[in-house]
Design an enzyme around this catalytic site. Structure first.
Site, mmCIF file in Angstrom:
data_model
loop_
_atom_site.group_PDB
_atom_site.id
_atom_site.type_symbol
_atom_site.label_atom_id
_atom_site.label_comp_id
_atom_site.label_asym_id
_atom_site.label_seq_id
_atom_site.Cartn_x
_atom_site.Cartn_y
_atom_site.Cartn_z
ATOM 1 N N SER A 147 -23.975 70.849 -72.082
ATOM 2 C CA SER A 147 -23.567 72.167 -71.512
ATOM 3 C C SER A 147 -23.473 73.186 -72.962
ATOM 4 C CB SER A 147 -21.759 72.573 -70.301
ATOM 5 O OG SER A 147 -21.970 73.520 -70.265
ATOM 6 N N LYS B 278 -26.152 75.819 -67.089
ATOM 7 C CA LYS B 278 -25.099 74.806 -67.632
ATOM 8 C C LYS B 278 -23.991 74.720 -67.076
ATOM 9 C CE LYS B 278 -27.585 73.629 -71.647
ATOM 10 N NZ LYS B 278 -27.935 72.136 -72.099
#
Length: 233
Positions: A122, A140
């Site tokens: 992420s 993300k």
């Protein structure tokens, strides 16, 4: 005892550093990406794989796979009014859909292991709102949702976690760290007064893959020099 891992996107940056880390520990590593890795090792196996092709398919994997790391990502930083729908689609395709394809392609192999580990990536920009990050942070954010959902669905034999770094010195971040002035400014934004290095991320990924991380799943782990949580007053 050596383990068998699949690293998607290992031709440079964090993926390449992680492969070196895993090989140094005596593991067998399978890599899949468009470009052949520069690393030469008898325990490294490469296959060409383009996650953006609809017919992309993982081949030649071992029957039992102990872990998968999906490294491809994007850094598409623009003001919101300059982001096109195609920008959003491309970021989702690379960051989310590519991860989905990779995990689905290797799932039967991962299920053969008693303690497999999946690692996704992420960004600090999901937890810490940042200007010009609307597209990549959205993609993300979806990766974080996938991480937690799969951690629940695939437990107890497959652990799923995500690492959320701040800016890290990789080819992907070359524009952000394109001069000494930019590097200095980026370092000073972090409480620890430096930006990340590929080795920082690779070492955490290696830990999460190993049995040392066997009680960790469903986590989004910030590796960001304190940027998302610490304020120096």
């Amino acid at each position: 005892m050596s383990k068998k891992y699949l690293v998607i996107g290992a031709s440079s940056g964090i993926g390449e550093e992680l492969v070196n880390e895993l090989l140094s520990e005596g593991n067998i590593v399978y890599t899949a990406q468009r470009n052949k890795p520069s690393i030469k090792n008898e325990n490294l196996h490469f296959q060409e794989f383009d996650i953006q092709k609809s017919d992309a398919e993982l081949k030649g994997l071992p029957e039992e796979l102990d872990g998968l790391v999906y490294c491809p990502g994007t850094i598409n930083l623009k003001p919101f009014n300059r982001l096109s729908v195609d920008d959003f689609k491309n970021d989702f395709e690379v960051n989310l859909i590519g991860a989905v394809k990779s995990i689905q392609g290797a799932l039967k192999n991962l299920k053969k292991s008693k303690n497999a580990s999946v690692i996704l990536f992420s960004t600090v920009a999901v937890a810490q709102g940042m200007s010009f990050h609307a597209s990549v942070a959205s993609a993300k954010g979806a990766v974080e949702g996938l991480t937690k959902s799969l951690a629940a669905e695939l437990s107890p034999n497959i652990r799923v976690n995500a690492i959320a770094p701040s800016v890290t010195d990789t080819p992907l971040a070359s524009k952000i760290l394109s001069s000494d002035e930019r590097k200095d400014a980026s370092a000073k934004r972090h409480p620890l007064q430096r930006y990340g290095e590929s080795k920082d991320i690779a070492q955490l990924a290696s830990f999460l893959l190993s049995d040392k991380g066997s009680w960790i799943t469903g986590q989004i782990i910030g590796l960001d020099g304190g940027l998302s949580t610490v304020r120096n007053l």
